[in-house]
Design a protein around this motif. Structure first.
Motif, short mmCIF file in Angstrom:
data_model
loop_
_atom_site.label_atom_id
_atom_site.label_comp_id
_atom_site.label_asym_id
_atom_site.label_seq_id
_atom_site.Cartn_x
_atom_site.Cartn_y
_atom_site.Cartn_z
N TYR A 1 6.04 -48.23 4.51
CA TYR A 1 7.49 -48.31 4.66
C TYR A 1 8.17 -49.09 3.53
O TYR A 1 9.15 -48.63 2.97
N GLN A 2 7.62 -50.26 3.20
CA GLN A 2 8.26 -51.04 2.13
C GLN A 2 8.13 -50.32 0.79
O GLN A 2 9.04 -50.33 -0.02
N ASP B 1 10.69 -47.50 0.80
CA ASP B 1 12.04 -48.04 0.70
C ASP B 1 12.34 -48.48 -0.74
O ASP B 1 13.38 -48.13 -1.30
N SER B 2 11.38 -49.20 -1.34
CA SER B 2 11.65 -49.73 -2.69
C SER B 2 11.61 -48.62 -3.73
O SER B 2 12.19 -48.75 -4.81
N GLY C 1 12.82 -45.55 -3.16
CA GLY C 1 13.88 -44.57 -2.87
C GLY C 1 13.39 -43.32 -2.16
O GLY C 1 13.99 -42.26 -2.29
N ARG D 1 15.90 -43.07 9.18
CA ARG D 1 15.93 -44.50 9.53
C ARG D 1 14.80 -44.79 10.52
O ARG D 1 14.50 -43.95 11.37
N LEU E 1 16.41 -54.68 7.13
CA LEU E 1 15.82 -54.87 5.80
C LEU E 1 16.51 -54.02 4.75
O LEU E 1 16.49 -54.33 3.58
N SER E 2 17.09 -52.89 5.21
CA SER E 2 17.79 -51.99 4.29
C SER E 2 18.53 -50.99 5.18
O SER E 2 18.38 -51.04 6.40
N PRO E 3 19.30 -50.07 4.60
CA PRO E 3 19.94 -49.07 5.46
C PRO E 3 18.92 -48.20 6.21
O PRO E 3 19.27 -47.48 7.13
N TRP E 4 17.65 -48.27 5.78
CA TRP E 4 16.62 -47.39 6.36
C TRP E 4 15.69 -48.08 7.34
O TRP E 4 15.09 -47.44 8.19
N TYR F 1 14.87 -51.08 10.11
CA TYR F 1 15.27 -52.13 11.05
C TYR F 1 14.02 -52.70 11.69
O TYR F 1 13.08 -51.96 12.00
#
Length: 464
Positions: free
Chosen positions: A172-173, A176-177, A179, A184, A208-211, A213
């Motif tokens: 996940y991280q 997210d990092s 893109g 979500r 943590l980001s828009p994606w 929680y």
């Protein structure tokens, strides 16, 4: 996530087909490599539980572990049993069962935490494969009109509690990092690791980001109906000595809930049988009265079979019933066979009763156990007609269209503390929505079906 690439036994309704698919997989696997996957449901071929002896001849050189559709029971072949040192002398671990013949020999079936005897021998899925699986699963979700998922992680009784944490950082991280997040996610972690989650939220916040929680923690009270391990007050009709299995000791579950709640974490506990649900409601009630009032949104995952009075307690205590309508399609037959028609009809999938008692009802899919398909789930909640039936199962529990939609949208968002951002199309919220193939709810209600033409996340088209 990874189950899209392995032996797929979903829907197999004949013993011969079951064996053939496994033989096929073994033939295409290098000698010594594992044959993994699953999705089998013995109720589809008359109820006989599979045994190692069914597949030993076709898998002489490969260890095999194949999970039942509900994830609470797995079939190992003889190669696997030998490798893990499981014999007639091996004792059941806490919270699990090594199924044995009347003569005391293991049949190959491992229930709940008994699987941990085998797991150390299975090579880990590579980071690349897990990342690839997230992208495939995200595409599938978007194609079905799903914009947010709650991920309880690769966490089953007997699995390592670290897997969810590894997926959080490696998958996940990373996504997210770089893109690559497309839907979500609200992540829950094994309850035993509550203090790690508490520290993480303290350091980084819930969003943590828009994606991504951070949700809360998940525990298990019992197993599943299909594996005869859901915990009931009365025994199974077809196994009169068995009332099911309590996966986590009551005191341990209570203490973990207490600590998690004191740390302001949201708690979700899996409970399927009526006794398991009563136990979880007792634990929640006790924790609420000890720790005092706050907006905590305790969840019961599945809340499938409820004893008299339980729906009222959900309402009174403000507990969320997080249920999956599609399970009803598989379980109508098996609940009737396992519990008897009368008991099954009194207490199964009480959606209407829960709403009448002012309980919060949130719907989801439990994918990959059931299909990720909200439109199918809405239809099922409204109609309750299992395959090959021509009438509804307990019609008094059918929902209206708007109630079913609400359970999949705003109530599901509320159940994860995401209702400020998601769950309805209102000013200030994120523009996550779908376009359906019909422009009339009346038509959808009459037909009971529609398809997803497009899915948007944050106002941007994400599918097709």
């Amino acid at each position: 996530m990874n189950q899209m690439k392995q032996v797929n036994l979903h829907g197999v309704n004949h013993k011969h087909e079951f064996v053939t698919r496994i033989a096929e997989a073994a033939k295409n696997t290098k000698k010594g490599n594992w044959v993994l996957g699953g999705g089998w449901n013995n109720d589809l071929w008359g109820g006989d539980l599979p045994m190692a002896s069914w597949i030993d001849d076709v898998t002489p050189s490969n260890p095999v572990l194949l999970s039942r559709i509900d994830g609470h029971m797995s079939l190992a072949n003889n190669v696997t049993l030998k490798l893990a040192g499981i014999s007639n002398l091996t004792e059941d671990p806490e919270g699990g069962t090594i199924v044995k013949t009347t003569g005391g020999d293991p049949t190959g079936l491992l229930i709940d935490s008994a699987r941990k005897l085998v797991l150390p021998f299975i090579p880990k899925v590579s980071v690349e494969e897990r990342r690839e699986a997230l992208l495939r699963a995200s595409n599938l979700a978007l194609a079905r009109g799903v914009t947010t998922i709650v991920d309880f992680g690769r966490y089953y009784p007997g699995e390592s509690v670290e897997l969810s944490w590894e997926d959080f950082s490696d998958v996940y991280q990373w996504a997210d990092s770089s893109g690559k997040m497309m839907i979500r996610v609200c992540l829950f972690f094994p309850m035993e690791t509550w203090s790690s989650l508490h520290d993480l939220i303290h350091k980084m916040g819930q969003v943590l980001s828009p994606w991504i929680y951070l949700g809360g923690v998940k525990g298990f009270a019992d197993g599943s109906l299909g594996s005869h391990t859901a915990l009931f007050h009365e025994p199974y009709v077809d196994e009169p000595d068995n009332c099911g299995m309590q996966i986590t000791e009551r005191e341990k579950l209570f203490n973990l809930t207490m600590e998690s709640d004191k740390s302001k974490l949201q708690v979700a506990i899996h409970a399927i049988g009526d006794k398991a649900n009563d136990m979880v409601l007792d634990i929640y009630e006790s924790v609420i009265s000890t720790n005092g009032p706050r907006d905590r949104r305790f969840r019961v995952e599945h809340a499938q079979h409820l004893a008299p009075g339980a729906p009222q307690r959900f309402g009174k205590l403000g507990i969320i019933a997080s249920a999956q309508p599609e399970h009803l399609l598989d379980d109508a037959e098996s609940a009737t066979n396992k519990l008897g028609a009368q008991r099954a009809e009194k207490e199964s999938f009480l959606f209407r009763s829960l709403l009448t008692c002012k309980a919060s009802l949130a719907f989801g899919s439990d994918c990959p156990v059931a299909n990720i398909n909200p439109l199918g789930g809405i239809r099922t909640a409204m109609r309750r007609i299992p395959p090959s039936w021509d009438h509804a199962w307990m019609p008094s529990e059918c929902l209206a269209l708007d109630e079913a939609i609400k359970a999949y949208t705003i109530s599901a968002a509320y159940a994860s503390f995401l209702d400020k951002d998601l769950g309805s199309l209102s000013p200030g919220k994120l523009a996550d929505f779908v376009i359906l193939s019909t422009d009339s709810w009346d038509e959808f209600e009459a037909e009971g079906s529609a398809s997803i033409e497009a899915t948007y996340t944050g106002g941007i088209q994400a599918y097709p």
